[in-house]
Design a protein around this motif. Structure first.
Motif, PDB file in Angstrom:
ATOM      1  N   LYS A   1       8.020 -11.529 -11.120  1.00 43.79           N
ATOM      2  CA  LYS A   1       8.869 -10.706 -11.987  1.00 43.79           C
ATOM      3  C   LYS A   1       8.623  -9.248 -11.623  1.00 43.79           C
ATOM      4  CE  LYS A   1      11.429 -10.200 -15.870  1.00 43.79           C
ATOM      5  NZ  LYS A   1      12.889 -10.320 -15.806  1.00 43.79           N
ATOM      6  N   LEU A   2       9.627  -8.591 -11.053  1.00 37.44           N
ATOM      7  CA  LEU A   2       9.458  -7.259 -10.465  1.00 37.44           C
ATOM      8  C   LEU A   2       9.680  -6.169 -11.512  1.00 37.44           C
ATOM      9  CD1 LEU A   2      11.262  -7.810  -7.041  1.00 37.44           C
ATOM     10  CD2 LEU A   2       8.870  -8.256  -7.666  1.00 37.44           C
ATOM     11  N   GLU A   3       8.642  -5.885 -12.286  1.00 36.80           N
ATOM     12  CA  GLU A   3       8.747  -4.875 -13.340  1.00 36.80           C
ATOM     13  C   GLU A   3       8.781  -3.452 -12.802  1.00 36.80           C
ATOM     14  OE1 GLU A   3       8.876  -5.216 -17.108  1.00 36.80           O
ATOM     15  OE2 GLU A   3      10.004  -6.690 -15.975  1.00 36.80           O
ATOM     16  N   GLY A   4       8.495  -3.296 -11.519  1.00 39.12           N
ATOM     17  CA  GLY A   4       8.673  -1.990 -10.906  1.00 39.12           C
ATOM     18  C   GLY A   4      10.131  -1.572 -10.841  1.00 39.12           C
TER      19      GLY A   4
ATOM     20  N   GLU B   1      -3.641   9.774  -9.853  1.00 46.42           N
ATOM     21  CA  GLU B   1      -3.139  10.314  -8.611  1.00 46.42           C
ATOM     22  C   GLU B   1      -2.397  11.626  -8.848  1.00 46.42           C
ATOM     23  OE1 GLU B   1      -3.079   5.803  -8.561  1.00 46.42           O
ATOM     24  OE2 GLU B   1      -2.414   7.400  -9.928  1.00 46.42           O
ATOM     25  N   ALA B   2      -2.537  12.568  -7.894  1.00 47.61           N
ATOM     26  CA  ALA B   2      -1.853  13.862  -8.027  1.00 47.61           C
ATOM     27  C   ALA B   2      -0.344  13.672  -8.139  1.00 47.61           C
ATOM     28  CB  ALA B   2      -2.195  14.758  -6.839  1.00 47.61           C
ATOM     29  N   SER B   3       0.188  12.687  -7.423  1.00 46.96           N
ATOM     30  CA  SER B   3       1.631  12.436  -7.490  1.00 46.96           C
ATOM     31  C   SER B   3       2.046  12.016  -8.889  1.00 46.96           C
ATOM     32  CB  SER B   3       2.025  11.359  -6.477  1.00 46.96           C
ATOM     33  OG  SER B   3       1.351  10.139  -6.731  1.00 46.96           O
ATOM     34  N   MET B   4       1.196  11.237  -9.572  1.00 43.43           N
ATOM     35  CA  MET B   4       1.514  10.806 -10.935  1.00 43.43           C
ATOM     36  C   MET B   4       1.464  11.984 -11.901  1.00 43.43           C
ATOM     37  SD  MET B   4       2.433   8.533 -13.063  1.00 43.43           S
ATOM     38  CE  MET B   4       2.302   7.010 -12.136  1.00 43.43           C
TER      39      MET B   4
ATOM     40  N   ALA C   1       8.495  -6.160  -1.095  1.00 47.62           N
ATOM     41  CA  ALA C   1       8.293  -5.944  -2.533  1.00 47.62           C
ATOM     42  C   ALA C   1       6.803  -5.905  -2.773  1.00 47.62           C
ATOM     43  CB  ALA C   1       8.936  -7.058  -3.348  1.00 47.62           C
ATOM     44  N   SER C   2       6.320  -4.773  -3.233  1.00 48.48           N
ATOM     45  CA  SER C   2       4.884  -4.661  -3.449  1.00 48.48           C
ATOM     46  C   SER C   2       4.647  -3.708  -4.615  1.00 48.48           C
ATOM     47  CB  SER C   2       4.185  -4.163  -2.168  1.00 48.48           C
ATOM     48  OG  SER C   2       2.787  -4.322  -2.266  1.00 48.48           O
ATOM     49  N   GLY C   3       3.413  -3.276  -4.768  1.00 48.29           N
ATOM     50  CA  GLY C   3       3.076  -2.397  -5.877  1.00 48.29           C
ATOM     51  C   GLY C   3       1.659  -1.917  -5.734  1.00 48.29           C
ATOM     52  N   GLY C   4       0.984  -1.718  -6.872  1.00 53.98           N
ATOM     53  CA  GLY C   4      -0.363  -1.188  -6.875  1.00 53.98           C
ATOM     54  C   GLY C   4      -1.417  -2.257  -7.040  1.00 53.98           C
ATOM     55  N   TRP C   5      -2.551  -1.830  -7.559  1.00 51.03           N
ATOM     56  CA  TRP C   5      -3.716  -2.704  -7.653  1.00 51.03           C
ATOM     57  C   TRP C   5      -3.411  -3.987  -8.421  1.00 51.03           C
ATOM     58  CZ3 TRP C   5      -7.230  -1.106  -4.408  1.00 51.03           C
ATOM     59  CH2 TRP C   5      -7.427   0.256  -4.176  1.00 51.03           C
TER      60      TRP C   5
ATOM     61  N   HIS D   1       5.063   3.213  -5.128  1.00 47.65           N
ATOM     62  CA  HIS D   1       5.214   4.631  -4.815  1.00 47.65           C
ATOM     63  C   HIS D   1       4.032   5.492  -5.243  1.00 47.65           C
ATOM     64  CE1 HIS D   1       9.266   2.840  -4.970  1.00 47.65           C
ATOM     65  NE2 HIS D   1       9.408   3.528  -3.860  1.00 47.65           N
ATOM     66  N   ARG D   2       3.425   5.211  -6.378  1.00 48.31           N
ATOM     67  CA  ARG D   2       2.300   6.055  -6.809  1.00 48.31           C
ATOM     68  C   ARG D   2       1.030   5.780  -6.017  1.00 48.31           C
ATOM     69  NH1 ARG D   2      -0.224   4.132 -12.591  1.00 48.31           N
ATOM     70  NH2 ARG D   2      -1.880   5.516 -11.877  1.00 48.31           N
ATOM     71  N   TYR D   3       1.044   4.762  -5.162  1.00 47.52           N
ATOM     72  CA  TYR D   3      -0.151   4.349  -4.428  1.00 47.52           C
ATOM     73  C   TYR D   3      -0.066   4.688  -2.944  1.00 47.52           C
ATOM     74  CZ  TYR D   3      -0.361   1.685  -8.744  1.00 47.52           C
ATOM     75  OH  TYR D   3      -0.353   1.336 -10.067  1.00 47.52           O
ATOM     76  N   LEU D   4       0.879   5.539  -2.567  1.00 45.54           N
ATOM     77  CA  LEU D   4       1.059   5.850  -1.155  1.00 45.54           C
ATOM     78  C   LEU D   4      -0.145   6.573  -0.564  1.00 45.54           C
ATOM     79  CD1 LEU D   4       4.824   6.931  -1.106  1.00 45.54           C
ATOM     80  CD2 LEU D   4       3.828   4.688  -0.599  1.00 45.54           C
ATOM     81  N   GLU D   5      -0.894   7.297  -1.389  1.00 42.98           N
ATOM     82  CA  GLU D   5      -2.067   8.014  -0.891  1.00 42.98           C
ATOM     83  C   GLU D   5      -3.366   7.252  -1.118  1.00 42.98           C
ATOM     84  OE1 GLU D   5      -1.855  10.567   1.038  1.00 42.98           O
ATOM     85  OE2 GLU D   5       0.329  10.457   0.804  1.00 42.98           O
TER      86      GLU D   5
END
Length: 374
Positions: free
Chosen positions: A51-54, A116-119, A279-283, A314-318
């Protein structure tokens, strides 16, 4: 006579679902897609439904952000225009920024240097004020330090409101529509795999599904270093799942088992998802995919497994997707084992890698205490 390209597209689209036409950004929340995931997590035909909640504007916590604020307003706990102040490592902050925009409230997100600085920039762009604590609490870590800071800000903010995502039952109730979506998309669901942080989405989705699938098995996914299921607290690299406190929204009795996952294992899973499934995401996404793949390989053929992916990449690119950062933290080129370690009791030993336990209980004994009172 051949149809024109435009006519062909219109004709083909006539049978397809019509995308939402939103008048307000909050109308974009919900009705997220489900994607089939198999290799390399499971062989073809033995995968799971993600289920892609992103696909929500800010992620899964748009749902409780809007719902907790809406319910507080309905009960007159939150006056029109009053400030909202809450602790967040990121995703709930986005949900509250959306709720603040929707209902007309200024929002302050209390976080820590791990955000994250981006967040931070994104929350600021969405109109939220970001307040960052500088040191962890000696016992409750960064989460307790943030909660104490929230209390300080509330004490000097007349009419200020804290949704208290860790203990507010509206957090769990916000996910009943997500359960209804899964039932509409998949029909029967036998196994649900969900990350656990505040406990909101695992409790709410499982409760909603069990109304139609009473034999549902809920598999919780935690991070090493988290205290939720009885492990000792330790510094945690992974954010968005796990906790250094014990949220009362965690429904311990709902879980069939719990898995702890380490950062390198989650990074491997995140990158495999991106490379193989776009399709991916964070931790949380990586950890959930690892465990859902194990369930798909382990349970009998035909078992219908749903896994909740809380956000996007996107918030995990760094961090997760940055080779330099991952190398600095020893997280690259460490393919996880095909099977987790097994422990009989959740506090049997300190886990440092993917580990499974089929005994789940509240380490504070709150359920037993409530039963004794009754």
């Amino acid at each position: 006579m051949h149809l024109s390209l435009l006519e062909s597209l219109v004709s083909a689209g006539a049978a397809a679902p019509v995308p939402v036409l939103a008048r307000r950004p909050a109308h974009l929340v919900g009705n997220t897609p489900v994607l089939w995931i198999d290799e390399p997590f499971a062989p073809q035909g033995r995968g799971f439904h993600a289920k892609l909640e992103g696909a929500n504007p800010g992620g899964i916590k748009d749902r409780p952000g809007l719902y907790m604020v809406g319910e507080a307003r309905r009960r007159d706990e939150l006056a029109p225009g009053a400030p909202i102040i809450e602790s967040s490592s990121g995703t709930l902050g986005l949900g509250l920024a959306l709720a603040g925009l929707t209902y007309g409230h200024p929002v302050t997100v209390v976080t820590d240097p791990g955000m994250e600085a981006s967040m931070v920039r994104l929350l600021t762009a969405f109109g939220a004020q970001v307040d960052q604590v500088s040191a962890p609490h000696p016992e409750g870590g960064w989460q307790e330090a943030r909660r104490q800071r929230v209390a300080e800000l509330l004490a000097r903010t007349p009419g200020g409101f804290c949704p208290d995502q860790y203990h507010n039952p509206d957090n769990s109730a916000a996910y009943l529509p997500l359960a209804a979506e899964l039932l509409a998309q998949l029909g029967r669901i036998d196994v649900l795999v969900a990350a656990v942080g505040t406990g909101g989405h695992s409790a709410g989705i499982a409760a909603g599904l069990r109304e139609h699938c009473p034999e549902l098995r809920l598999i919780g996914v935690d991070t090493v270093g988290s205290t939720i299921f009885g492990q000792p607290a330790a510094p945690r690299l992974m954010r968005g799942l796990g906790s250094s406190i014990h949220p009362s929204n965690v429904d311990y009795g709902a879980f069939a088992e719990v898995h702890w996952v380490a950062p390198a294992e989650a990074v491997w899973a995140c990158r495999q998802l991106a490379r193989r499934h776009y399709a991916s995401g964070g931790w949380s996404v990586g950890a959930v995919a690892l465990v859902a793949g194990w369930a798909a390989r382990t349970y009998p053929a035909g078992t219908r497994i749903a896994a909740v992916f809380p956000d996007g990449p996107h918030r995990y690119l760094e961090t997760v997707y940055n080779d330099v950062w991952c190398l600095e933290h020893g997280l690259l080129d460490r393919e996880p084992p095909t099977e987790p370690d097994e422990i009989a009791e959740p506090d049997e030993c300190v886990v440092t890698r993917w580990t499974r336990c089929s005994q789940v209980r509240d380490p504070l004994g709150r359920a037993a205490a409530k039963a004794a009172v009754r």
